[in-house]
Design an enzyme around this catalytic site. Structure first.
Site, PDB file in Angstrom:
ATOM      1  N   HIS A 170      45.359  35.750  25.789  1.00 40.58           N
ATOM      2  CA  HIS A 170      46.301  35.778  26.922  1.00 40.58           C
ATOM      3  C   HIS A 170      46.178  37.054  27.745  1.00 40.58           C
ATOM      4  O   HIS A 170      46.715  37.119  28.844  1.00 40.58           O
ATOM      5  CB  HIS A 170      47.743  35.642  26.400  1.00 40.58           C
ATOM      6  CG  HIS A 170      48.041  34.260  25.892  1.00 40.58           C
ATOM      7  ND1 HIS A 170      48.756  33.344  26.610  1.00 40.58           N
ATOM      8  CD2 HIS A 170      47.688  33.635  24.745  1.00 40.58           C
ATOM      9  CE1 HIS A 170      48.849  32.204  25.928  1.00 40.58           C
ATOM     10  NE2 HIS A 170      48.204  32.360  24.785  1.00 40.58           N
ATOM     11  N   ASP A 224      46.512  42.818  34.240  1.00 40.17           N
ATOM     12  CA  ASP A 224      47.310  41.750  33.636  1.00 40.17           C
ATOM     13  C   ASP A 224      46.394  40.570  33.377  1.00 40.17           C
ATOM     14  O   ASP A 224      45.533  40.262  34.219  1.00 40.17           O
ATOM     15  CB  ASP A 224      48.424  41.319  34.613  1.00 40.17           C
ATOM     16  CG  ASP A 224      49.729  40.989  33.910  1.00 40.17           C
ATOM     17  OD1 ASP A 224      49.675  40.513  32.765  1.00 40.17           O
ATOM     18  OD2 ASP A 224      50.800  41.208  34.515  1.00 40.17           O
TER      19      ASP A 224
END
Ligand code: ADQ
Length: 462
Positions: free
Chosen positions: A160, A368
């Site tokens: 992720h 991110d």
């Protein structure tokens, strides 16, 4: 149909409203196959007088058609595996922050130990044609542990968070071991094309892997497939939440309270990867450089407490509080506070109301994996009068959301200029950008993500 077995550090009950998009998305697939979700319980058991009493206790719970199995961790294991190696080494390095990584503390043994313990607990629960889907950086070596115990089922891994370039990965003392462990999986899923490129280069240059075809690598007598599967949100769920009572109440309150103001919003976990101090500096530069925004532009920054037991997190909290205080002190007036800073988690049902009340959404991480807030902000807008997304080019989401105003969050002045553009963007341009962004967010939603990943995993088995 094969049974789906999901493994992640934490397990959520997919039927609980607060569970969030990922839990709901995985819950659908788990439910359809009568699946199993395995992970740590979150209970940390203090060992008596140096012993390990209570460690590894397994809890089993049925929720609808899904079985949740969770394991307790001893204090020592939690500290080394979760706080230490996962969040004190892998999280900073994978977010390009070598300066924050604590390599010397010896956490790696605990990380291996917990992954091995999870494999031991999971192995007897597996059926021959199960499909196992392991999530995130806490569990990279899990498949290698399962394979060592004879597991032959399909196993996929999804990361992720970002995968950094080879030379950054190579700073991890045990990087060869860690990356070799990926070859125990049949498919490695990453968030972005950039991450996939980094993996390919690492495997070629550092692991001597052979590129057999795009995304297929041979090394250590195994074949590994890898691909980019950008995670999405459940758009219909978000739209329904936006129309729900809590979100509508929030929207009304915000509109009443800030009737004469232009709202900007940021919603994040309080994490150094999210670029919060840089965001506040850019907002300060906006007030400085474009004085017409004073007494008008108001930033609501919600920063949810996160991993407070890790030192770097208390540092970022102090820095943020100091910066917000200084901006409010320097620019605020009796009837106007430039920044409303909230160190709390806002209820999931309220957040879309906050997004919809805002003219500008600020999503400016320094790095991110994806960033779902960017996608939620878009889905929550009123298509007739939408807000504008200012998005860091260093969020995985920037590969898809090219109609946002993309910024370099390290460039304070340029970010301030982009915020100014967003605040004053004509309606027609806002509508056009929003239309395109929403089409992208819908086309690649969380259901697309899950289905495309699982389809590739079924095809990948060698
Ligand atoms: P996170 O780093 O946690 O996830 P993100 O993708 O932004 O980041 O997801 C956060 C979720 O929590 C969103 O649904 C958001 O609405 C909610 N949230 C965040 N702060 C909140 C607050 N203060 N109050 C209420 N809700 C809040 C990791 C990776 C990301 C990746 C996701 C999913 O770091 O890059 O997108 O996993 O893969």
């Amino acid at each position: 149909m094969s049974r789906l077995v999901v493994v992640s550090n934490r397990v959520a009950d997919p039927r609980k409203a607060a569970a969030g998009g990922l839990a709901v998305a995985l819950g659908d697939a788990l439910s359809a196959s009568g699946g199993l979700w395995f992970g740590s319980s979150g209970n940390v058991v203090e060992s008596a007088a140096g012993g390990t009493a209570g460690e590894g206790k397994v809890h089993t719970q049925r929720t609808g058609h899904v079985t949740l199995v969770t394991v307790d961790l001893s204090r020592e294991d939690h500290d080394a595996y979760y706080r230490g190696y996962s969040n004190g080494v892998l999280w900073p390095v994978f977010h390009y922050r070598l300066d924050l990584a604590d390599f010397d503390a010896g956490y790696i043994e605990g990380y291996r130990r917990v992954n091995r313990m999870f494999a031991h607990k999971l192995m007897p629960l597996l059926k021959p044609d199960d499909v196992i889907w392991v999530h995130d950086y806490h569990l990279i070596p899990l498949a290698a542990e399962l394979r060592a115990m004879g597991c032959r089922q399909r196993i996929g891994f999804y990361l992720h968070i970002p995968l950094p370039p080879p030379l950054i990965l190579a700073a991890i003392p045990a990087h060869e071991w860690l990356m070799r462990a990926l070859f125990a999986y049949d498919l490695v899923g990453l968030q972005s094309k950039a991450d996939l490129q980094h993996l390919s280069r690492y495997l070629r240059d550092e692991a001597g892997a052979e590129l057999m075809s795009p995304g297929t690598f041979g090394a250590f007598s195994r074949v590994l497939k890898a691909g980019a599967f950008p995670i999405g949100i459940d758009v219909d769920d978000l739209v329904a939440l936006t129309q729900g009572k809590e979100a509508q109440d929030t929207l009304t309150t915000m509109r009443e309270q800030f009737a004469r103001r232009q709202l900007l919003v940021g919603v994040d976990r309080l994490d150094y990867s999210k670029g919060l101090p840089q965001r506040i500096r850019a907002f300060r530069a906006l007030l400085d450089r474009y004085p017409e925004n004073r007494n008008s532009a108001t930033l609501i920054q919600v920063a949810a407490p996160s991993r407070e037991e890790v030192d770097a997190y208390s540092d970022i909290r102090e820095e943020l509080e100091r910066l917000c205080g200084a901006v409010n002190g320097n620019y605020g007036d009796l009837d106007w506070m430039p920044i409303r800073y909230i160190h709390r988690t806002v209820a999931r049902k309220r957040v879309p109301g906050l997004f919809r009340a805002s003219r500008v959404g600020l999503v400016t991480p320094l790095r991110d994996g994806m960033n779902l807030v960017a996608k939620e902000f878009i889905a929550a807008q009123d298509a007739d009068d939408p807000g504008v997304l200012v998005l860091s080019r260093f969020a995985g989401a920037a590969e898809q959301l090219t109609d946002a105003l993309l910024v370099n969050p390290y460039d304070t002045q340029a970010t301030a200029d982009a915020i100014q553009t967003a605040l004053h963007m004509p309606l027609q341009e806002r509508q056009l950008r929003h239309q395109r962004l929403l089409a992208e967010v819908r086309a690649h939603d969380v259901h697309w993500w899950r289905e495309s990943y699982l389809r590739s995993l079924m095809e990948a088995h060698t």
